[in-house]
Enzyme design. Sequence first.
Site, PDB file in Angstrom:
ATOM      1  N   ASN A  16     135.188 -50.061   0.113  1.00  0.00           N
ATOM      2  CA  ASN A  16     136.064 -50.551   1.180  1.00  0.00           C
ATOM      3  C   ASN A  16     136.039 -49.550   2.329  1.00  0.00           C
ATOM      4  O   ASN A  16     136.601 -48.459   2.212  1.00  0.00           O
ATOM      5  CB  ASN A  16     137.493 -50.703   0.609  1.00  0.00           C
ATOM      6  CG  ASN A  16     138.504 -51.068   1.676  1.00  0.00           C
ATOM      7  OD1 ASN A  16     138.147 -51.460   2.782  1.00  0.00           O
ATOM      8  ND2 ASN A  16     139.788 -50.938   1.346  1.00  0.00           N
ATOM      9  N   TRP A  17     135.392 -49.925   3.406  1.00  0.00           N
ATOM     10  CA  TRP A  17     135.242 -48.998   4.539  1.00  0.00           C
ATOM     11  C   TRP A  17     136.484 -48.953   5.416  1.00  0.00           C
ATOM     12  O   TRP A  17     136.505 -48.255   6.441  1.00  0.00           O
ATOM     13  CB  TRP A  17     134.006 -49.373   5.372  1.00  0.00           C
ATOM     14  CG  TRP A  17     132.705 -49.137   4.660  1.00  0.00           C
ATOM     15  CD1 TRP A  17     132.543 -48.582   3.411  1.00  0.00           C
ATOM     16  CD2 TRP A  17     131.380 -49.451   5.120  1.00  0.00           C
ATOM     17  NE1 TRP A  17     131.204 -48.524   3.086  1.00  0.00           N
ATOM     18  CE2 TRP A  17     130.464 -49.055   4.109  1.00  0.00           C
ATOM     19  CE3 TRP A  17     130.869 -50.025   6.283  1.00  0.00           C
ATOM     20  CZ2 TRP A  17     129.082 -49.221   4.239  1.00  0.00           C
ATOM     21  CZ3 TRP A  17     129.500 -50.191   6.410  1.00  0.00           C
ATOM     22  CH2 TRP A  17     128.613 -49.791   5.405  1.00  0.00           C
ATOM     23  N   LYS A  18     137.475 -49.718   5.071  1.00  0.00           N
ATOM     24  CA  LYS A  18     138.756 -49.742   5.798  1.00  0.00           C
ATOM     25  C   LYS A  18     138.512 -49.780   7.309  1.00  0.00           C
ATOM     26  O   LYS A  18     137.615 -50.480   7.764  1.00  0.00           O
ATOM     27  CB  LYS A  18     139.613 -48.531   5.402  1.00  0.00           C
ATOM     28  CG  LYS A  18     139.743 -48.344   3.893  1.00  0.00           C
ATOM     29  CD  LYS A  18     140.908 -47.473   3.541  1.00  0.00           C
ATOM     30  CE  LYS A  18     140.854 -47.095   2.075  1.00  0.00           C
ATOM     31  NZ  LYS A  18     142.160 -46.806   1.505  1.00  0.00           N
TER      32      LYS A  18
ATOM     33  N   HIS B  61     145.104 -56.250  -0.596  1.00  0.00           N
ATOM     34  CA  HIS B  61     144.953 -54.789  -0.692  1.00  0.00           C
ATOM     35  C   HIS B  61     146.312 -54.134  -0.410  1.00  0.00           C
ATOM     36  O   HIS B  61     147.089 -54.628   0.411  1.00  0.00           O
ATOM     37  CB  HIS B  61     143.902 -54.316   0.321  1.00  0.00           C
ATOM     38  CG  HIS B  61     143.566 -52.863   0.166  1.00  0.00           C
ATOM     39  ND1 HIS B  61     144.343 -51.864   0.692  1.00  0.00           N
ATOM     40  CD2 HIS B  61     142.547 -52.254  -0.495  1.00  0.00           C
ATOM     41  CE1 HIS B  61     143.813 -50.690   0.371  1.00  0.00           C
ATOM     42  NE2 HIS B  61     142.726 -50.897  -0.354  1.00  0.00           N
TER      43      HIS B  61
ATOM     44  N   GLU C 298     147.222 -51.720   1.329  1.00  0.00           N
ATOM     45  CA  GLU C 298     147.527 -51.407   2.732  1.00  0.00           C
ATOM     46  C   GLU C 298     147.960 -52.664   3.486  1.00  0.00           C
ATOM     47  O   GLU C 298     148.773 -52.598   4.408  1.00  0.00           O
ATOM     48  CB  GLU C 298     146.317 -50.708   3.387  1.00  0.00           C
ATOM     49  CG  GLU C 298     146.212 -49.274   2.888  1.00  0.00           C
ATOM     50  CD  GLU C 298     144.806 -48.711   2.830  1.00  0.00           C
ATOM     51  OE1 GLU C 298     143.896 -49.271   3.452  1.00  0.00           O
ATOM     52  OE2 GLU C 298     144.621 -47.689   2.126  1.00  0.00           O
TER      53      GLU C 298
ATOM     54  N   GLU D 258     144.786 -51.310  -8.490  1.00  0.00           N
ATOM     55  CA  GLU D 258     144.853 -50.163  -7.588  1.00  0.00           C
ATOM     56  C   GLU D 258     146.296 -49.683  -7.486  1.00  0.00           C
ATOM     57  O   GLU D 258     147.073 -50.195  -6.657  1.00  0.00           O
ATOM     58  CB  GLU D 258     144.357 -50.561  -6.199  1.00  0.00           C
ATOM     59  CG  GLU D 258     142.926 -51.023  -6.164  1.00  0.00           C
ATOM     60  CD  GLU D 258     142.308 -50.767  -4.798  1.00  0.00           C
ATOM     61  OE1 GLU D 258     141.367 -49.977  -4.724  1.00  0.00           O
ATOM     62  OE2 GLU D 258     142.797 -51.334  -3.824  1.00  0.00           O
TER      63      GLU D 258
ATOM     64  N   GLY E 166     144.040 -43.254  -1.638  1.00  0.00           N
ATOM     65  CA  GLY E 166     143.913 -42.321  -0.513  1.00  0.00           C
ATOM     66  C   GLY E 166     144.698 -41.036  -0.686  1.00  0.00           C
ATOM     67  O   GLY E 166     144.903 -40.300   0.281  1.00  0.00           O
TER      68      GLY E 166
ATOM     69  N   SER F 214     141.424 -43.279  -5.264  1.00  0.00           N
ATOM     70  CA  SER F 214     140.877 -41.917  -5.245  1.00  0.00           C
ATOM     71  C   SER F 214     139.680 -41.735  -6.181  1.00  0.00           C
ATOM     72  O   SER F 214     139.537 -40.692  -6.819  1.00  0.00           O
ATOM     73  CB  SER F 214     141.981 -40.892  -5.551  1.00  0.00           C
ATOM     74  OG  SER F 214     142.973 -40.940  -4.549  1.00  0.00           O
TER      75      SER F 214
ATOM     76  N   GLY G 259     137.517 -46.399  -1.725  1.00  0.00           N
ATOM     77  CA  GLY G 259     137.848 -46.380  -0.302  1.00  0.00           C
ATOM     78  C   GLY G 259     137.145 -45.231   0.391  1.00  0.00           C
ATOM     79  O   GLY G 259     135.957 -45.299   0.699  1.00  0.00           O
ATOM     80  N   GLY G 260     137.877 -44.136   0.586  1.00  0.00           N
ATOM     81  CA  GLY G 260     137.377 -42.994   1.358  1.00  0.00           C
ATOM     82  C   GLY G 260     135.961 -42.559   0.978  1.00  0.00           C
ATOM     83  O   GLY G 260     135.117 -42.339   1.858  1.00  0.00           O
TER      84      GLY G 260
HETATM   85  C1  PEP Z   1     140.916 -48.554  -1.485  1.00  0.00           C
HETATM   86  O1  PEP Z   1     140.888 -48.575  -0.271  1.00  0.00           O
HETATM   87  O2  PEP Z   1     140.900 -49.617  -2.117  1.00  0.00           O
HETATM   88  C2  PEP Z   1     140.953 -47.269  -2.182  1.00  0.00           C
HETATM   89  C3  PEP Z   1     140.993 -47.263  -3.476  1.00  0.00           C
HETATM   90  O3  PEP Z   1     140.954 -46.143  -1.406  1.00  0.00           O
HETATM   91  P1  PEP Z   1     140.651 -44.635  -1.898  1.00  0.00           P
HETATM   92  O4  PEP Z   1     139.408 -44.679  -2.736  1.00  0.00           O
HETATM   93  O5  PEP Z   1     140.439 -43.866  -0.614  1.00  0.00           O
HETATM   94  O6  PEP Z   1     141.820 -44.168  -2.674  1.00  0.00           O
END
Ligand code: PEP
Length: 253
Positions: free
Chosen positions: A14-16, A100, A102, A171, A177, A213, A234-235
């Site tokens: 997920n490039w957000k 998601h 967010e 999640e 994050g 994470s 994500g990140g």
């Molecule tokens: C996500 O955006 O779904 C996620 C899990 O982010 P991160 O890996 O940065 O925690």
Amino acid sequence: MTYNLKPKTYIFGNWKMYLGFDESNILVHALLQQKYVADNMCIAIFPSALAIREVAMAAQDTPIAVGAQNVNWNPKGAYTGEVSAHMFKDVGCTYALIGHSERRHIFGESNEDVRKKLEACVDVGLIPVLCIGETKEDREAGKTQYRLKKQLMKALDGLDMRGGQLIIAYEPVWAIGTGDACLPDDARDVIGWIREEVKLYQSGIVPVLYGGSVSGDNVVSYVSQTEIDGVLVGGASSTYDTFSTLISRVISK
Ligand code: PEP
């Protein structure tokens, strides 16, 4: 640690809102150079809406699929700033992230909104990745199952997938994050429980991923668990070094 890859291990990135148009294109081309042989892996990336068309064109007929980070449930109309599930399908998306954390916690998306988005995905043939997770407060109050049960029930009760695939991503909100990843054994236990819950509403195989994470350093501890079908990252999916390292660790185990 050694283990056998499952029939399919999912690695979703997920490039957000991390990458602009050029950055997204550079990253997809760099990943495609690796020519990941993906018979037993399913890799997908979720760029910003702006970059999706170009990224999907670059990834067409390759082992890397593309998905939307969010959809609007209406097919079209006067919804300024929104992009419909149909529009994402039209430009080459296979998947869509739905609910998601967010979206739920920053933009106030409700369980009812999530349900309408799932239905829109089914209507157009996008594979929804339903994201569910408890907050830190839920967890500390012993309400993890209560929260997840509610999210699953509102999303799935009576939902006719019409033979299409559904994927779930567990999640925990507190792990996204933050660098505070859920312990792999805890993720395994919750995901095992989610699998049983999902059977109340859906027949057939529903892969369940872990997200929160995930990095190259910890990815194997998740995907080596039989209950966990893969990861939503994500990140660590937003730079070539971190994402290619993470994928390589899964492949080489
Ligand atoms: C996500 O955006 O779904 C996620 C899990 O982010 P991160 O890996 O940065 O925690």
